[in-house]
Motif scaffolding. Structure first.
Motif, PDB file in Angstrom:
ATOM      1  N   SER A 796       0.846  -1.187   0.000  1.00  0.00           N
ATOM      2  CA  SER A 796       0.000   0.000   0.000  1.00  0.00           C
ATOM      3  C   SER A 796       0.880   1.234   0.000  1.00  0.00           C
ATOM      4  N   ALA A 797       0.371   2.296  -0.611  1.00  0.00           N
ATOM      5  CA  ALA A 797       1.119   3.547  -0.681  1.00  0.00           C
ATOM      6  C   ALA A 797       1.018   4.337   0.612  1.00  0.00           C
ATOM      7  N   GLU A 798       0.069   3.994   1.477  1.00  0.00           N
ATOM      8  CA  GLU A 798      -0.115   4.693   2.742  1.00  0.00           C
ATOM      9  C   GLU A 798      -0.787   3.735   3.718  1.00  0.00           C
ATOM     10  N   GLY A 799      -0.821   4.116   5.000  1.00  0.00           N
ATOM     11  CA  GLY A 799      -1.439   3.256   5.991  1.00  0.00           C
ATOM     12  C   GLY A 799      -0.727   1.924   6.116  1.00  0.00           C
ATOM     13  N   ARG A 800      -1.470   0.906   6.573  1.00  0.00           N
ATOM     14  CA  ARG A 800      -0.944  -0.454   6.696  1.00  0.00           C
ATOM     15  C   ARG A 800      -1.685  -1.351   5.714  1.00  0.00           C
ATOM     16  N   PRO A 801      -0.984  -2.287   5.058  1.00  0.00           N
ATOM     17  CA  PRO A 801      -1.659  -3.162   4.094  1.00  0.00           C
ATOM     18  C   PRO A 801      -2.517  -4.201   4.793  1.00  0.00           C
ATOM     19  N   VAL A 802      -3.571  -4.658   4.114  1.00  0.00           N
ATOM     20  CA  VAL A 802      -4.427  -5.719   4.633  1.00  0.00           C
ATOM     21  C   VAL A 802      -4.958  -6.515   3.445  1.00  0.00           C
ATOM     22  N   THR A 803      -5.180  -7.808   3.667  1.00  0.00           N
ATOM     23  CA  THR A 803      -5.733  -8.673   2.625  1.00  0.00           C
ATOM     24  C   THR A 803      -6.894  -9.466   3.207  1.00  0.00           C
ATOM     25  N   PRO A 819     -16.419 -15.047  -4.292  1.00  0.00           N
ATOM     26  CA  PRO A 819     -15.933 -16.092  -3.381  1.00  0.00           C
ATOM     27  C   PRO A 819     -14.487 -16.466  -3.689  1.00  0.00           C
ATOM     28  N   GLN A 820     -13.709 -16.711  -2.633  1.00  0.00           N
ATOM     29  CA  GLN A 820     -12.309 -17.142  -2.692  1.00  0.00           C
ATOM     30  C   GLN A 820     -11.355 -16.066  -3.214  1.00  0.00           C
ATOM     31  N   ALA A 821     -11.857 -14.893  -3.556  1.00  0.00           N
ATOM     32  CA  ALA A 821     -10.975 -13.821  -4.042  1.00  0.00           C
ATOM     33  C   ALA A 821     -10.129 -13.287  -2.885  1.00  0.00           C
ATOM     34  N   ALA A 822      -8.865 -13.015  -3.161  1.00  0.00           N
ATOM     35  CA  ALA A 822      -7.961 -12.409  -2.178  1.00  0.00           C
ATOM     36  C   ALA A 822      -7.861 -10.921  -2.513  1.00  0.00           C
ATOM     37  N   VAL A 823      -8.668 -10.109  -1.858  1.00  0.00           N
ATOM     38  CA  VAL A 823      -8.728  -8.687  -2.185  1.00  0.00           C
ATOM     39  C   VAL A 823      -7.790  -7.919  -1.250  1.00  0.00           C
ATOM     40  N   GLY A 824      -6.929  -7.116  -1.840  1.00  0.00           N
ATOM     41  CA  GLY A 824      -5.959  -6.356  -1.067  1.00  0.00           C
ATOM     42  C   GLY A 824      -6.424  -4.946  -0.806  1.00  0.00           C
ATOM     43  N   SER A 853      -4.726   0.468  -3.610  1.00  0.00           N
ATOM     44  CA  SER A 853      -3.342   0.796  -3.271  1.00  0.00           C
ATOM     45  C   SER A 853      -3.233   2.042  -2.406  1.00  0.00           C
ATOM     46  N   SER A 854      -4.284   2.851  -2.353  1.00  0.00           N
ATOM     47  CA  SER A 854      -4.300   4.051  -1.524  1.00  0.00           C
ATOM     48  C   SER A 854      -5.756   4.356  -1.189  1.00  0.00           C
ATOM     49  N   PHE A 855      -5.975   5.319  -0.301  1.00  0.00           N
ATOM     50  CA  PHE A 855      -7.357   5.649   0.051  1.00  0.00           C
ATOM     51  C   PHE A 855      -8.073   6.348  -1.101  1.00  0.00           C
ATOM     52  N   ASP A 856      -7.370   7.146  -1.887  1.00  0.00           N
ATOM     53  CA  ASP A 856      -7.995   7.723  -3.081  1.00  0.00           C
ATOM     54  C   ASP A 856      -8.392   6.617  -4.053  1.00  0.00           C
ATOM     55  N   ASP A 857      -7.523   5.617  -4.214  1.00  0.00           N
ATOM     56  CA  ASP A 857      -7.822   4.500  -5.095  1.00  0.00           C
ATOM     57  C   ASP A 857      -9.021   3.716  -4.568  1.00  0.00           C
ATOM     58  N   GLY A 858      -9.113   3.550  -3.254  1.00  0.00           N
ATOM     59  CA  GLY A 858     -10.228   2.825  -2.659  1.00  0.00           C
ATOM     60  C   GLY A 858     -11.571   3.492  -2.892  1.00  0.00           C
ATOM     61  N   MET A 859     -11.580   4.817  -3.126  1.00  0.00           N
ATOM     62  CA  MET A 859     -12.847   5.510  -3.366  1.00  0.00           C
ATOM     63  C   MET A 859     -13.474   5.084  -4.688  1.00  0.00           C
ATOM     64  N   GLY A 860     -12.701   4.473  -5.576  1.00  0.00           N
ATOM     65  CA  GLY A 860     -13.260   3.913  -6.799  1.00  0.00           C
ATOM     66  C   GLY A 860     -13.547   2.430  -6.661  1.00  0.00           C
ATOM     67  N   LYS A 861     -13.308   1.863  -5.473  1.00  0.00           N
ATOM     68  CA  LYS A 861     -13.514   0.432  -5.247  1.00  0.00           C
ATOM     69  C   LYS A 861     -14.416   0.261  -4.026  1.00  0.00           C
ATOM     70  N   LEU A 862     -13.847  -0.012  -2.859  1.00  0.00           N
ATOM     71  CA  LEU A 862     -14.631  -0.137  -1.632  1.00  0.00           C
ATOM     72  C   LEU A 862     -13.905   0.590  -0.503  1.00  0.00           C
TER      73      LEU A 862
END
Length: 887
Positions: A796-803, A819-824, A853-862
């Motif tokens: 991750s570009a910021e914060g702590r990574p999680v999967t 199902p079974q997807a490993a989402v980072g 990869s970042s919180f800005d990127d997450g705004m287009g995902k979850l």
């Protein structure tokens, strides 16, 4: 809540009659087709969602018009008794689910805000969504060009951001004071004169003791004092009071300026109600929507604290006194605690007191998008979304003013009632249905069944998901005696054959092919999307778009995207006057911005050259090609006392090595320099060898030793020695592990809201368990429960990574997870300002190939903003146990 007929109530005699009719009538004559549903034009009216009565008999909603077996098109509201038909996309009988639509700016699919519309699944939508190009930022400490996340306002294209990303020359000068008796040694700027190497310039430059400070200035004359006139809400002059600025902050007939906007959040005090609360504050009014989606309005004034006077609803004319306090400052949002009094009662003395529910006070933890994050964070659609299914949890507590008021009063005063809600939240299932259509396991058997008291249809591209029992794993479902069993088919429901068309995207030119398990009902429907996207590039002279081949230089936008941006006016910044001047991209390579972009960025210019001795940036013009002149200079510029000699250029490089500047300058000369490098031929006992590398001996010795490996134990936060190659999780050095390993702070119950584009208005609840599992759900559909195995790993570009490795994904749930997807993704956890709660910002990707990869990127995902009670907060009135999701 709406009711649906339970087939447990159908008598044994009725099912015997069904079985008899099925046995006797399979050879019967022509079936009389009936259509009583096509008259309903919206999903809400089709499924009777706008009514509190039963669901509409024989009707189901298709996200696109149905197609009959003769090829003619029908309505979206389909009668199961009608002549055979197909629903090529999502089909449902109970909820009106918003499908997926594509945002071509971000290249991401997100939920539509229109219930009953959009693609039935994210895969179909994502096949023709396209991403945007990378942006970059020059790191002025290391002078490396780094990739940014899209939407980061500090970043630009690579040539703009990093064209001058070079280490400035290592020259110095001595700046003397007015008496010429002392001075300070500093780096030279790009336009400075009389500069030389450190020893020549600064050997006689020293800093004497500072002179004593000048005497303080005389006190200013006394200012006028004001107090608030409670009748007019105006500040009037008085013998004693406050200065006008302070008085105006607490005395007005308007909303405080820092509160204006849309706020979304949850209730968090002792005896909270689950569900999302929304507030829209204007200059002097507010619109409030509670978790039952009931809306009231009020006026806003300030009299010491903020005062809301309700103007409609069952409590019209009553006042709510409000105090506010910042709770968390996140990467995308600001969260503020709103301490609300009971009706016509004084304001709570503090947010901690309101957490206790003293005098029936409430606390709403509300979040608002940062103004500078408008490109990624936008809550404007919150008030246009349809209702959720929260009410069923609280129906036993309803009173004359509705279930929100009744439940709120009961839960804040009666701890036993809170336990009852917690039990309901854990999933006491209503009487289960019996669907006779489940008996048919082939498409032909299912769609040909049209006799007796039930009518069946086949869910071709997915499985039947029932509202009460979840995913059945079956494909055949239907109606019993005209009553629709509450289910959703996420893709292609039909009452005739299962033949359809699918798009083969593996070929250079996508092609529609006939398939027994098709995605589209007809070849025509398939071909509307089964094709390569047309790309175009802008002719900056004519301001017209011309077709191009994807992959060619400058060909990076679809034709629609090109036409939206090609005709805009361009301008470039004069970095001396900080004013924009019109320009033409075709003739000026520095003309890269629209007039609007230039106007903002020129006024907020961040270019500079970093001085590592002071940690500050000197202004510069990036168009002059000066080394080190980069945008967002201050974002990475820092003061450093460590230097290292570059033995190629014989200059002292800041931020590296372990020498002081003077030691480095004295030894970093072109003559008599012995360099060293590490000889790794013996990996267990490496040695520094003269003439092998470019380091001095001390720098070489720091790293020339056998590498130790370790892995992190997230339960204890300790590093454990390990052996790479034999232990798959042993992939980090001991130094890296010691720097990054810490005890997990995710464990526990977290509540909050979804904030990414396409968010659902609902409360989301996560429970992280010590065994590495997480369970989560929402009030949008409490039966749609997700489970995953989580680990604090990834990038991750910021914060702590999680999967999250998804182990349970409900079909038809509100989140686009597989199902079974490993989402980072990534997360941050920090204590709230009031000392009672802690906050998590959590961003996740939607597929394994596209992590956040970042919180800005997450705004287009979850992405979510989540709140948890601190370990010792229960005694302070913070207890989220009723929201716990079981494993």
């Amino acid at each position: 809540t709406r009711q649906h007929a339970s087939t447990n109530g159908v008598s044994k005699m009725a099912f015997a009659r069904v079985a008899f009719v099925l046995a006797c009538c399979l050879v019967a004559g022509a079936f009389a087709f009936i259509d009583e549903c096509s008259q309903f034009q919206t999903c809400d009216t089709c499924l009777n969602i706008t009514s509190n009565s039963e669901t509409r008999q024989n009707c189901g909603w298709c996200h696109v018009p149905i197609v009959y077996e003769d090829g003619t098109q029908g309505a979206q509201c389909a009668d199961i008794r009608d002549k055979p038909w197909k629903c090529p996309e999502m089909y449902e009988t109970y909820f009106c689910t918003a499908g997926y639509i594509c945002n071509f700016t971000t290249g991401q699919c997100y939920r539509s805000t229109t219930p009953g519309a959009g693609y039935g699944n994210i895969t179909d939508c994502q096949q023709h969504c396209f991403s945007t190009p990378d942006t970059y930022l020059c790191n002025t400490t290391t002078y490396q060009c780094e990739v940014c996340t899209f939407g980061d306002p500090r970043c630009a294209d690579k040539s703009t951001a990093c064209g001058n990303c070079q280490q400035p020359p290592g020259l110095f000068k001595c700046v003397k004071n007015a008496t010429n008796s002392s001075g300070e040694c500093t780096f030279c700027g790009p336009d400075d004169k009389n500069c030389s190497d450190f020893t020549s310039a600064c050997s006689n430059c020293f800093q004497p003791p500072q002179p004593p400070p000048p005497p303080p200035p005389p006190p200013p004359p006394p200012q006028k004092q004001y107090t608030c006139d409670n009748a007019t809400l105006q500040c009037v002059e008085a013998a004693q009071g406050q200065i006008i600025e302070a008085c105006s902050q607490t005395c007005s007939n308007s909303t405080p300026s820092n509160i204006i906007g849309i706020w979304r959040g949850i209730e968090v005090q002792q005896g909270f109600i689950m569900g999302e609360w929304d507030y829209n504050f204007t200059e002097n009014s507010v619109t409030i929507r509670d978790p039952s989606f009931q809306v009231v309005h009020g006026t806003v004034s300030t009299l010491g604290n903020m005062v809301i006077t309700l103007t409609d609803g069952p409590n019209a004319g009553k006042k709510i006194n409000v105090i506010t306090a910042e709770m968390s400052y996140g990467p995308e949002t600001l969260t503020v605690g709103f301490g609300l009094s009971d009706y016509n009662q004084p304001a709570p003395a503090s947010i901690p007191e309101a957490f206790q529910g003293t005098n029936k006070a409430r606390v709403h933890a509300l979040s608002r998008c940062h103004t500078w994050k408008s490109g990624t964070c936008n809550f404007n659609t919150a008030f246009s979304q349809s209702r959720m299914s929260t009410a069923s949890l609280y129906a036993p507590f309803a009173n004359a003013e509705g279930w929100v008021e009744g439940a709120s009063s009961m839960l804040r005063e009666n701890p036993a009632a809170r336990k009852q809600v917690a039990v309901m939240r854990r999933g006491v299932i209503e009487a289960q249905h019996t669907d006779p259509c489940n008996a048919f396991t082939t498409c032909t058997q299912c769609v040909n069944q049209s006799t007796g008291g039930f009518k069946c249809g086949w869910c071709m591209g997915a499985t039947i998901v029932y509202n009460d029992t979840g995913d059945s794993g079956l494909h055949c479902g239907g109606f019993v005696e005209g009553q629709p069993l509450p289910f959703v088919c996420n893709k292609d429901f039909r009452t005739e054959d299962c033949v359809g068309y699918s798009c083969n995207y593996t070929q250079s030119q996508p092609q529609c092919m006939l398939s027994d398990d098709g995605t589209y009902s007809s070849q025509t429907d398939c071909e509307t999307t089964c094709k390569t996207a047309q790309f175009a590039k802008c002719n900056q002279t004519t301001q017209q778009c011309s077709d191009c081949q994807q992959g060619d230089p400058g060909c990076q936008f679809t034709k629609d995207e090109c036409q939206q941006s090609c005709a805009i006016q361009h301008a470039k910044c004069n970095y001396t006057t900080h004013q924009c001047a019109s320009c033409t991209p075709a003739s000026d390579p520095n003309c890269t911005q629209s007039a609007g972009e230039c106007g903002y960025e020129c006024a907020h210019d961040t270019h500079g050259i970093c001085n590592p001795l002071t940690g500050t940036c000197a202004s510069c013009d990036p168009n002059k090609g000066q080394p080190g002149c980069v945008a967002q200079c201050s974002a990475t510029c820092s003061k450093t006392l460590n230097f290292q000699c570059d033995n190629t250029t014989h200059q002292c490089v800041p931020g590296q090595g372990n020498q002081t500047l003077q030691d480095c300058a004295n030894t970093c000369t072109q003559h008599n320099v012995t360099t060293y490098g590490c000889d790794w031929s013996n990996a267990t006992a490496p040695q520094c060898v003269a003439g092998k590398g470019t380091q001095n001996l001390s720098d070489c010795a720091q790293n020339c030793h056998a590498v130790q490996y370790a892995k992190c134990d997230p339960v204890t936060g300790q590093c454990l020695s390990c052996q790479p190659g034999t232990d798959p999780s042993c992939i980090y050095t001991a130094d890296y592990c010691l720097a990054s390993c810490q005890k997990s702070n995710l464990l526990g119950v977290w509540r909050g809201i979804q904030i990414n584009r396409g968010f659902k208005v609902a409360e989301y609840d996560f429970t992280f368990y010590p065994d590495g599992k997480v369970a989560f759900s929402s009030t949008y559909n409490a039966s749609a429960k997700y489970e995953a195995i989580f680990s604090e790993s990834g990038k991750s570009a910021e914060g702590r990574p999680v999967t999250f490795v998804m182990t349970l994904v409900p079909s038809g749930g509100p989140l686009p997870l597989l199902p079974q997807a490993a989402v980072g993704g990534l997360f941050t956890v920090q204590d709230g300002e009031q000392g009672i709660t802690k906050f998590m910002n959590l961003a996740l990707g939607t597929t394994a190939a596209a992590p956040a990869s970042s919180f800005d990127d997450g705004m287009g995902k979850l992405e979510w903003v989540l709140i948890s009670c601190k370990g010792s907060a229960t005694a302070q009135g913070c207890d989220f146990t009723p929201a716990k999701i079981p494993e």
